[in-house]
Enzyme design. Structure first.
Site, mmCIF file in Angstrom:
data_model
loop_
_atom_site.group_PDB
_atom_site.id
_atom_site.type_symbol
_atom_site.label_atom_id
_atom_site.label_comp_id
_atom_site.label_asym_id
_atom_site.label_seq_id
_atom_site.Cartn_x
_atom_site.Cartn_y
_atom_site.Cartn_z
ATOM 1 N N HIS A 50 47.707 49.194 24.607
ATOM 2 C CA HIS A 50 46.512 48.844 25.385
ATOM 3 C C HIS A 50 46.121 49.986 26.333
ATOM 4 C CE1 HIS A 50 44.148 45.057 26.743
ATOM 5 N NE2 HIS A 50 43.418 46.149 26.906
ATOM 6 N N ARG A 108 40.081 42.943 21.746
ATOM 7 C CA ARG A 108 41.046 41.990 22.272
ATOM 8 C C ARG A 108 41.950 41.493 21.153
ATOM 9 N NH1 ARG A 108 40.207 43.972 26.350
ATOM 10 N NH2 ARG A 108 39.483 43.097 28.332
#
Length: 306
Positions: free
Chosen positions: A269, A221
């Protein structure tokens, strides 16, 4: 009783199709079009507007669309009795493992340099057996990555908050063993869950404990990383560079300094993407378990935050 999809940042159509393919009779609604909030008991969620779940008085379960659940538990308005579940999917693990292996091989074989240099300039490279890879976070994804790297002859160590025994992996745990783990990690892979304890863990103090020339990979993250510290440690020459797939702000702003740094590799991502067709069955299984009053699978421990 209704099943609600809340997906403010993703088109939910693929989920709607996958769920209805598995269960044509499902009473499915999509936020914000909700006929009767009191009938909503199960929600499939991704980055919901904070505070909305207190509007569903009979809500029992919030299921994350992916492996990450930080976007749910950071909402303090969710009642404590509501169960939160995450996705554990074999294909997600395989995709993550191949992606991390690809990033490491790209770094070891200097591929970006050769593509962009426009020079006939062979560089020395390292073989997997000569490299120590340290993985922070030995959950399902971390173990999957470790197994893939071991299959490809890498030396692998792992670090987690609590003690774990994993075949073929030298494991470390807790704050007292973190420095020993870091000092041996030529390549550091972050696969930690995002919690109040792990936020900002990839910082200058941690980087200084890595050997000079270490390479950092963050596929967990964005808030794990202190961005200014990474830039400083690369500029100082202590870190060789980094490969980043996650960021504090996504999409990464066009004026962000990461774009201009040739030692930082950026991907949007994409390390491991949830496919509704393969995940819908486990979501529906938990939906049926909830209706029957049975124990759910993949429930998040809200105290541990994962």
């Amino acid at each position: 009783m209704s099943f609600l999809i809340v997906s403010s940042q993703r088109d939910p159509k693929a989920w709607i199709d996958a769920l209805k393919e598995q269960d044509p009779q499902i009473d499915l609604e999509v936020y914000p079009e909700v006929k009767d909030p009191e009938k909503v008991e199960f929600v499939l969620s991704w980055r919901h507007p904070h505070g909305i779940y207190k509007n569903y008085p009979n809500l029992k379960v919030i299921a994350s669309m992916g492996a990450g659940i930080d976007h749910i538990i950071e909402d303090n308005d969710i009642p404590q009795h509501v169960k939160i579940t995450r996705v554990i999917d074999e294909q997600l693990t395989k995709d993550m493992s191949v992606f991390v292996l690809s990033l490491i091989l790209e770094h070891l074989r200097n591929l970006s340099f050769h593509y962009s240099s426009k020079e006939w300039k062979p560089l020395k490279y390292l073989r997997p057996s000569e490299v120590q890879v340290g993985i922070m976070g030995m959950g399902v994804l971390g173990v999957g990555v470790a197994e893939k790297l071991i299959q490809n002859k890498f030396n692998v160590t792992g670090w987690s908050r609590t003690k774990k025994e994993i075949l073929g992996v030298t494991t470390y745990h807790g704050d007292e063993q973190l420095q020993d783990f870091l000092e041996a990690s030529q390549i550091l892979v972050c696969l930690l869950p995002l919690t109040s304890e792990t936020e900002n863990i990839l910082n200058k103090r941690l980087f200084e404990k890595l050997p000079k020339g270490a390479y950092v990979i963050n596929v967990a993250r964005g808030p794990h990383l202190v961005e200014e510290d990474l830039l400083e440690m690369i500029e100082r020459g202590h870190l060789a560079g980094a490969a980043l797939d996650v960021f504090r702000t996504e999409p990464l702003p066009k004026d962000h300094p990461f774009w201009e740094n040739q030692k930082i590799k950026i991907t949007p991502h994409v390390a491991s993407v949830t496919y509704p067709v393969t995940v819908a069955p486990q979501i529906l299984e938990n939906y049926q378990r909830m209706k029957a009053g049975n124990e759910l699978k993949n429930v998040v421990n809200r105290e541990k935050e994962y």
